[in-house]
Design an enzyme around this catalytic site. Structure first.
Site, PDB file in Angstrom:
ATOM      1  N   LYS A 119       0.796  -1.268  -0.017  1.00 11.63           N
ATOM      2  CA  LYS A 119      -0.145   0.044  -0.307  1.00 11.63           C
ATOM      3  C   LYS A 119       0.921   1.284   0.119  1.00 11.63           C
ATOM      4  O   LYS A 119       0.510   2.162  -0.761  1.00 11.63           O
ATOM      5  CB  LYS A 119      -1.104   0.054   1.301  1.00 11.63           C
ATOM      6  CG  LYS A 119      -2.056   0.900   1.109  1.00 11.63           C
ATOM      7  CD  LYS A 119      -1.430   2.311   1.699  1.00 11.63           C
ATOM      8  CE  LYS A 119      -2.398   3.503   1.501  1.00 11.63           C
ATOM      9  NZ  LYS A 119      -1.815   4.706   2.142  1.00 11.63           N
ATOM     10  N   ASP A 131      -6.383   0.937   0.435  1.00 12.42           N
ATOM     11  CA  ASP A 131      -6.461   1.336   2.082  1.00 12.42           C
ATOM     12  C   ASP A 131      -7.657   1.140   2.524  1.00 12.42           C
ATOM     13  O   ASP A 131      -8.294   0.416   1.976  1.00 12.42           O
ATOM     14  CB  ASP A 131      -5.840   2.835   2.447  1.00 12.42           C
ATOM     15  CG  ASP A 131      -6.946   3.744   2.039  1.00 12.42           C
ATOM     16  OD1 ASP A 131      -7.607   3.340   1.042  1.00 12.42           O
ATOM     17  OD2 ASP A 131      -7.160   4.658   2.464  1.00 12.42           O
TER      18      ASP A 131
END
Length: 275
Positions: free
Chosen positions: A211, A230
């Site tokens: 991420k 996310d």
DNA sequence: TGCCAGGCTTCAC
DNA sequence: GTGAAGCATGGC
């Protein structure tokens, strides 16, 4: 001062979209931007005009590129199909958002700090780091702190970094600073790597997973195919798209739409019952 | 006061 | 290979 008309550009949307942490409101329609070792104030005027408090040369040489003003974002937005009402609303809500061309190092550290934090808290951490270890600069009588270099952060112990309210991320930042300052990871040379290689190398840094690395690709290397997932995007994918957003439908700009989805979702946007 | 935040690392299994 | 726990701190 430099004054110009810009299409498809919103200071507020770009500043509040969560991609940067040092673009702050300065009253009215003005924002201050600390980036690239410089300080800028931009003011939105009626009629799509913008006032930059810098010379025309600095605008052309620095800020035009930083704000990505030569990219036609209308082309991205018009590619959204009508059979996706949620994405259509997210894009309409985010109109004027541009993906900034930020410094890879600053983006890397900022998004290491972002894990398990909200935006105000991230901004505070970044400012703490700059004030403690960044170089003090003078911008026409206004003082500010540049983002600290890899060497400056590598020279601190994790405990000193933790003094900036970094929490358990202090060790990550220190380890990453050591890797970059020592040359083990060359952020400049990585600009020539393809997306997969760039992602792979970034994920070797402490505190950097898929991420965070995806955010660095998108915001620090302007790889518009990068699609960070996310908690907010994960929620949208689960509740609206039945598992995964169809990013393959948007080659070359899925990351722009990701940012629209993130901004919209965070702002309270929700799926209609029909979705 | 308690929950949650632009996740990652470690450790069972 | 996969899933869950633990992590420091601040905002709301």
């Amino acid at each position: 001062m430099y004054r110009t008309v810009i299409r498809d550009f919103s200071l507020r949307t770009t500043a509040e979209s969560g991609q940067c942490f040092r673009m702050l409101p300065a009253g009215g329609n003005a924002f201050t931007v600390a980036a690239m070792g410089r300080l800028l104030e931009v003011t939105g005027l009626p009629g799509g005009e913008f006032l930059f408090d810098c010379s025309p040369e600095e605008y052309e040489g620095v800020w035009r590129g930083y704000f990505d003003l030569d990219t036609d974002y209308g082309r991205f937005y018009s590619a959204v199909p009508p059979d996706d009402p949620f994405l259509s609303r997210a894009v309409a809500f985010s109109r004027g958002l541009r993906i900034l061309r930020q410094d890879p190092w600053e983006t890397l550290v900022s998004f290491i700090l972002s894990q398990r934090r909200n935006l105000p808290s991230i901004r505070r951490c970044v400012e703490n780091l700059c004030a403690s270890f960044g170089e003090r600069r003078d911008a026409g009588g206004r003082n500010f702190f540049a983002f600290p270099s890899p060497e400056a952060l590598a020279a601190q112990g994790p405990e000193r970094l933790a003094g900036c309210s970094l929490g358990y991320r202090a060790g990550y930042v220190h380890g990453t600073a050591l890797a970059v300052a020592s040359g083990r990871v060359d952020l400049g040379a990585l600009a020539g790597a393809d997306d997969a290689e760039l992602l792979r190398v970034l994920c070797t840094l402490p505190g950097v997973g898929v991420k965070v690395a995806s955010c660095v690709l998108l915001f620090g290397y302007h790889r518009l195919d990068a699609f960070p997932v996310d908690v907010w995007i994960s929620r949208v994918e689960r509740e609206v798209y039945g598992g995964a957003f169809p990013r393959e439908r948007y080659p070359g700009f899925a990351g722009v739409l990701q940012q629209c989805l993130f901004f919209y979702a965070r702002s309270g946007g929700s799926a209609p019952e029909a979705c």
